[in-house]
Design a protein around this motif. Structure first.
Motif, PDB file in Angstrom:
ATOM      1  N   LYS A  17     -55.918-119.946 -20.604  1.00 49.06           N
ATOM      2  CA  LYS A  17     -56.989-118.966 -20.441  1.00 49.06           C
ATOM      3  C   LYS A  17     -57.063-118.049 -21.657  1.00 49.06           C
ATOM      4  N   GLU A  19     -57.926-115.072 -21.565  1.00 49.13           N
ATOM      5  CA  GLU A  19     -57.402-113.786 -21.109  1.00 49.13           C
ATOM      6  C   GLU A  19     -55.948-113.602 -21.508  1.00 49.13           C
ATOM      7  N   ASP A  20     -55.201-114.720 -21.649  1.00 41.64           N
ATOM      8  CA  ASP A  20     -53.785-114.636 -21.994  1.00 41.64           C
ATOM      9  C   ASP A  20     -53.528-114.651 -23.499  1.00 41.64           C
ATOM     10  N   LYS A  24     -51.006-107.360 -22.706  1.00 42.09           N
ATOM     11  CA  LYS A  24     -51.627-106.386 -21.811  1.00 42.09           C
ATOM     12  C   LYS A  24     -51.770-105.008 -22.468  1.00 42.09           C
ATOM     13  N   ARG A  29     -57.694-104.294 -26.186  1.00 41.00           N
ATOM     14  CA  ARG A  29     -58.067-104.055 -24.783  1.00 41.00           C
ATOM     15  C   ARG A  29     -58.614-102.641 -24.597  1.00 41.00           C
ATOM     16  N   ASP A  32     -62.152-102.692 -25.802  1.00 43.29           N
ATOM     17  CA  ASP A  32     -62.970-103.384 -24.817  1.00 43.29           C
ATOM     18  C   ASP A  32     -63.383-102.450 -23.676  1.00 43.29           C
ATOM     19  N   TRP A  92     -60.753-113.258 -28.005  1.00 41.44           N
ATOM     20  CA  TRP A  92     -60.579-112.667 -26.668  1.00 41.44           C
ATOM     21  C   TRP A  92     -61.681-111.657 -26.376  1.00 41.44           C
ATOM     22  N   GLY A  95     -64.894-113.286 -25.586  1.00 43.33           N
ATOM     23  CA  GLY A  95     -64.846-114.238 -24.482  1.00 43.33           C
ATOM     24  C   GLY A  95     -65.103-115.666 -24.935  1.00 43.33           C
TER      25      GLY A  95
END
Length: 475
Positions: A17, A19-20, A24, A29, A32, A92, A95
């Motif tokens: 994915k 997302e990974d 975190k 992020r 975003d 990322w 997307g």
């Protein structure tokens, strides 16, 4: 000692994915989440998911790419396209979308007005997070080169010089053409001269048009590449560019507002910039501070009249030089008689008022008094005697100078350098901002808004940390 060697044939797999792809607590992020908090409709970006035709790229994703790219000095649309294909954080953030450079460039061009308002929404977000309190605002300016050459900047003198040269060359060409035999019409040299004559006449028409524009718009200069930029003087010399203005909040040094003007100095900017900052805050600040480059009494009194404490030193105060024995400061003003008394006890009477410059002029009544004075040549060398000018707002100027000398004002001004100059250092050094990519005031204001937003975001991350910031914005 053993060495480690890489193996290009080693097989491994990325996470299944996207997302990974990033951790975190990765900085991307925070970008975003912060950009997702902006209201695109309020910015003026059209949102129409049900629009027929070829699907467009999500405007929110395009905005994220621009802001994140600018934050790392990646402003070129071609470089942004490359990052979307090879940089995991960009992959990322988008997307997995891979817009080409034309799409990125068109988005930036079509949404200049919307991009100009990005900083205001970011500043309001900082206010909600209690990172901006709006008690004291600092104003500062810096020169940045535009997307134009100084060689394409024209003024009245340059136009006159070019017209003179063109007229002389046209006369030379016409004289040369007459010497060519009429039977040699197809002569290559004659054809070449006619082509040059045509080019010179076209250039003359262009220069005449520029001269007319300078007269009609009452401009000192005009640039044929970017008509909005001005001739600016900075540490790198004279260039075609803009004067960038920022308004900084005292609490954490976050930017409240940014603006771009086509002026070579900051003299007429103080009131306008503070008013724009107060508009973003939704209230009046308690104090407004700037350096001596903004010391224009007419501008300062506009803010002072609103009940805001003005902390701006005059040129004399900033220089920290002691006044000479016969400087204006050592002449006493008699308010009742509206006259000045020199250190030798002689009176300088009121003569006339210059409404254009907003000053009153005072001069010695009998010029012989000055010429026979023992301090003549030191106090003045004018045969007409000593002359002094006084601003119509001289009392306001004197009061503001006294305000600057107060201990609390000195404390505010001491913070100015660390608060107001840090953003420009970050934008020019870390974000590699040496010149604008877009042309025209709308374009450069849009770029500056993005750059100012980048500074605010990195400051927010430094103050709160990625994880805490994301939690505050998502809960």
């Amino acid at each position: 000692m053993a060495y480690r060697y890489g193996d290009r044939n080693q097989q491994f797999f990325l996470p299944s994915k996207i997302e990974d792809y990033v951790a975190k607590d990765a900085v991307v992020r925070a970008y975003d989440v912060i950009i997702s908090c902006l209201d695109l409709t309020e910015l003026g970006i059209e949102i129409c998911p049900n629009k027929v035709g070829c699907p467009q790229y999500d405007p929110m994703t395009m905005l994220k790419l621009l802001v994140y790219g600018y934050s790392y000095g990646i402003r070129s649309s071609r470089k942004l396209e490359r990052e979307c294909n090879y940089n995991l954080s960009f992959i990322w953030l988008s997307g997995g979308l891979k817009p080409d450079h034309k799409t990125i460039s068109e988005f930036r061009k079509k949404n200049k007005t919307a991009l100009k308002a990005v900083l205001k929404q970011c500043a309001k977000l900082c206010i909600k997070l209690d990172l901006i309190d709006g008690n004291t605002l600092f104003v500062d300016g810096s020169k940045i080169r535009g997307s134009a050459s100084i060689k394409n900047t024209w003024d009245k003198d340059k136009c006159e010089r070019y017209l003179k040269r063109i007229d002389e060359r046209i006369e030379e060409i016409l004289g040369e053409c007459e010497t060519v035999d009429k039977d040699e019409i197809e002569n290559a040299s004659l054809v070449k001269m006619k082509e040059e004559l045509k080019d010179k006449e076209a250039l003359k028409a262009k220069v005449l048009k520029l001269t007319k524009e300078l007269e009609e718009e009452n401009n000192k200069t005009i640039n044929t590449t970017d008509g909005d930029c001005a001739r600016i003087k900075g540490l790198q010399g004279t260039q075609a560019g803009y004067n960038v203005q920022i308004v900084v909040d005292e609490k954490y040094g976050l930017l409240v507002n940014s603006d771009v003007v086509a002026e070579n100095n900051d003299v007429a900017q103080f009131a306008n910039q503070i008013n724009q900052g107060n508009e973003v805050l939704g209230k009046l600040c308690n104090a407004a501070c700037a350096d001596s480059g903004y010391a224009n009494t007419q501008e300062l009194k506009k803010i002072d009249a609103q009940g805001i404490k003005v902390v701006v030193p005059s040129q004399r105060q900033a220089s920290k030089k002691e006044a000479s024995p016969f400087a204006k400061e050592n002449f006493k003003y008699d308010k009742e008689k509206d006259s000045y008394i020199c250190p030798e006890g002689q009176e300088l009477e009121y003569r006339y008022t210059n409404k254009t410059e907003n000053v009153k002029t005072y001069q010695i009544k009998d010029k012989d008094i000055c010429q026979n004075c023992r301090h003549f040549d030191i106090c003045t060398k004018s045969k007409q005697g000593r002359k002094i000018t006084r601003l119509m707002d001289e009392e306001i100027k004197e009061r503001l100078e006294k305000n600057y000398e107060e201990p609390d004002s000195k404390a505010i001004y001491k913070k100015r350098k660390e608060k107001a100059e840090l953003p420009f250092g970050h934008i020019k050094r870390n974000l590699k901002m040496d010149s604008f990519l877009l042309r025209g005031k709308e374009g450069v204001r849009a770029e500056m808004s993005i750059l100012a937003t980048c500074f605010n975001i990195i400051r927010m991350i430094s103050i709160m940390g990625v994880t805490t910031l994301i939690q505050r914005l998502t809960t």
